[in-house]
Design an enzyme around this catalytic site. Sequence first.
Site, mmCIF file in Angstrom:
data_model
loop_
_atom_site.group_PDB
_atom_site.id
_atom_site.type_symbol
_atom_site.label_atom_id
_atom_site.label_comp_id
_atom_site.label_asym_id
_atom_site.label_seq_id
_atom_site.Cartn_x
_atom_site.Cartn_y
_atom_site.Cartn_z
ATOM 1 N NE ARG A 114 44.404 10.870 25.595
ATOM 2 C CZ ARG A 114 44.274 10.345 26.797
ATOM 3 N NH1 ARG A 114 43.317 10.756 27.612
ATOM 4 N NH2 ARG A 114 45.117 9.412 27.221
ATOM 5 C CD GLU A 213 43.268 2.953 27.070
ATOM 6 O OE1 GLU A 213 44.325 2.530 26.586
ATOM 7 O OE2 GLU A 213 43.235 3.689 28.071
ATOM 8 N NE ARG A 217 41.237 8.023 24.951
ATOM 9 C CZ ARG A 217 42.292 7.278 25.330
ATOM 10 N NH1 ARG A 217 43.420 7.363 24.657
ATOM 11 N NH2 ARG A 217 42.199 6.490 26.373
ATOM 12 C CB CYS A 259 42.654 3.113 31.240
ATOM 13 S SG CYS A 259 44.162 3.134 32.224
ATOM 14 C CB THR A 261 45.553 6.385 33.743
ATOM 15 O OG1 THR A 261 45.157 5.991 32.420
ATOM 16 C CG2 THR A 261 46.362 5.302 34.394
ATOM 17 N NE ARG A 268 48.712 11.026 26.189
ATOM 18 C CZ ARG A 268 49.871 11.259 25.572
ATOM 19 N NH1 ARG A 268 50.892 11.782 26.215
ATOM 20 N NH2 ARG A 268 50.012 10.958 24.282
ATOM 21 N NE ARG A 297 51.532 8.265 27.786
ATOM 22 C CZ ARG A 297 50.242 8.003 27.611
ATOM 23 N NH1 ARG A 297 49.718 7.974 26.397
ATOM 24 N NH2 ARG A 297 49.450 7.764 28.617
ATOM 25 C CD GLU A 302 49.686 3.769 27.907
ATOM 26 O OE1 GLU A 302 48.760 3.445 27.143
ATOM 27 O OE2 GLU A 302 49.585 3.784 29.148
HETATM 28 P P1 ADP Z 1 46.687 8.843 23.969
HETATM 29 O O1 ADP Z 1 47.150 10.225 23.812
HETATM 30 O O2 ADP Z 1 45.317 8.682 23.488
HETATM 31 O O3 ADP Z 1 46.908 8.385 25.367
HETATM 32 P P2 ADP Z 1 49.082 7.598 22.758
HETATM 33 O O4 ADP Z 1 50.011 7.968 23.865
HETATM 34 O O5 ADP Z 1 49.115 6.201 22.304
HETATM 35 O O6 ADP Z 1 47.536 7.849 23.073
HETATM 36 O O7 ADP Z 1 49.370 8.586 21.546
HETATM 37 C C1 ADP Z 1 48.621 8.482 20.394
HETATM 38 C C2 ADP Z 1 49.287 9.097 19.192
HETATM 39 O O8 ADP Z 1 49.336 10.500 19.351
HETATM 40 C C3 ADP Z 1 50.710 8.629 18.979
HETATM 41 O O9 ADP Z 1 50.952 8.457 17.605
HETATM 42 C C4 ADP Z 1 51.529 9.783 19.492
HETATM 43 O O10 ADP Z 1 52.800 9.884 18.901
HETATM 44 C C5 ADP Z 1 50.644 10.955 19.070
HETATM 45 N N1 ADP Z 1 50.930 12.162 19.848
HETATM 46 C C6 ADP Z 1 50.813 12.347 21.171
HETATM 47 N N2 ADP Z 1 51.166 13.586 21.516
HETATM 48 C C7 ADP Z 1 51.511 14.236 20.371
HETATM 49 C C8 ADP Z 1 51.973 15.535 20.061
HETATM 50 N N3 ADP Z 1 52.120 16.470 21.008
HETATM 51 N N4 ADP Z 1 52.219 15.810 18.772
HETATM 52 C C9 ADP Z 1 52.048 14.896 17.787
HETATM 53 N N5 ADP Z 1 51.622 13.652 18.027
HETATM 54 C C10 ADP Z 1 51.348 13.316 19.298
HETATM 55 N N1 IOM Z 2 45.942 3.742 29.524
HETATM 56 C C1 IOM Z 2 46.461 2.427 29.442
HETATM 57 N N2 IOM Z 2 46.629 2.071 28.074
HETATM 58 N N3 IOM Z 2 47.696 2.181 30.234
HETATM 59 C C2 IOM Z 2 47.787 2.873 31.507
HETATM 60 C C3 IOM Z 2 48.019 0.777 30.161
HETATM 61 C C4 IOM Z 2 49.008 0.297 31.235
HETATM 62 O O1 IOM Z 2 50.242 0.427 31.021
HETATM 63 O O2 IOM Z 2 48.528 -0.200 32.254
#
Ligand code: ADP
Ligand code: IOM
Length: 344
Positions: A114, A213, A217, A259, A261, A268, A297, A302
């Site tokens: 993403r 966020e 995305r 953010c 990051t 990501r 993660r 996250e």
């Molecule tokens: P972001 O990727 O935007 O930082 P999150 O870590 O919150 O956000 O992940 C968002 C959603 O994407 C969650 O439901 C997570 O389980 C899903 N996800 C992340 N990576 C994968 C993957 N490789 N395959 C399937 N689902 C994924």
């Molecule tokens: N990207 C953001 N959600 N994360 C880094 C939050 C935090 O743990 O500070």
Amino acid sequence: MSATFPKFDSDCSSLLCRYLSQQTFSVLHDKVTASGYTFLQAINSGVVNQDSGVGVYAGDAESYTLFAPLFDPIIADYHGFSSTDTHCSNLNPEKLFAPDPDPDAKYILSTRIRVGRNVAGMPLGPGLAAPQRKSIEAQVAKSLTNLSGELAGNYYSLTGMDETVRNQLIADHFLFKAGDRFLEAAGLNRDWPAGRGIFHNLQKTFLVWVNEEDQLRIISMQQGGDLEVVFARLVKAIREIEKSVSFLFDARLGYLTSCPTNLGTAMRASVHIRLPKLSLDMVDFKRITDLHHLQIRGIHGEHSEGEGGIFDISNKRRLGVTEVECVQDMYAGVVALIQQEKVL
Ligand code: ADP
Ligand code: IOM
């Protein structure tokens, strides 16, 4: 009247806690950007949530300059990006060498890449007013519903979405969850659920989250470990969307995100991977992920935990590396993790 220096728990390990000195606080505590975003808003998430990884959010492009005495050391620490470094982009799928690391489908369940994007001329999510969020939703939904071929799909607003449908989308890893306390304290859940939604194609291999966020995305995902196909689809989608939506971009920091990051590529690239043996020894597991600049993660995103030996492994650095390098980091690390799992 001067604000009081925030209280941090003795075990707080957020980057906010590490880099907010009394001196920095006294310089910044009363600063407000032209769009009205305050320094106290910028640090609120990390003050309220002591278990934050970072704990600060930008409310607009100006936050990155006005609050630089705090944001710059956080950016340098997270990305290994100094004030003299420059960011550059490479979104050319032909430059990526990442053949499926798991052709027998024993370890990798799915791949997702993403990028975050925000609309030029608008504040970032934490600084948005309700009408601005609605207008972004309308502009982005219109742009997305014009896509064709593999990218064609529909936009579903969160307002009025059936609860069962919404929960199923979350459970299947397609949609963001409601009520995230880190986003809540950052002001990112204001006026929920208005202005938020999800676009996806029929196969749910191409999706766009609207006003979570970040304002967009853009997501490409599918079962298995074909990173090259997932990357190529994502690039195609970005190229199409940017024909009708201009994104917030900075010459030094790349794509601007709420953010820090996510600055730079805002990318990501992750796999959901089954590593039941290696994950019994978290020290060795982390040794390999650290070596390859990867993040671990849990499988619900996250701030969630791994389940049944399944983890979400992704690139950590996003600024000062190109998009191709982000995926290349993840690929090299995943190859090493699978190799070690096989040895065990
Ligand atoms: P972001 O990727 O935007 O930082 P999150 O870590 O919150 O956000 O992940 C968002 C959603 O994407 C969650 O439901 C997570 O389980 C899903 N996800 C992340 N990576 C994968 C993957 N490789 N395959 C399937 N689902 C994924
Ligand atoms: N990207 C953001 N959600 N994360 C880094 C939050 C935090 O743990 O500070």
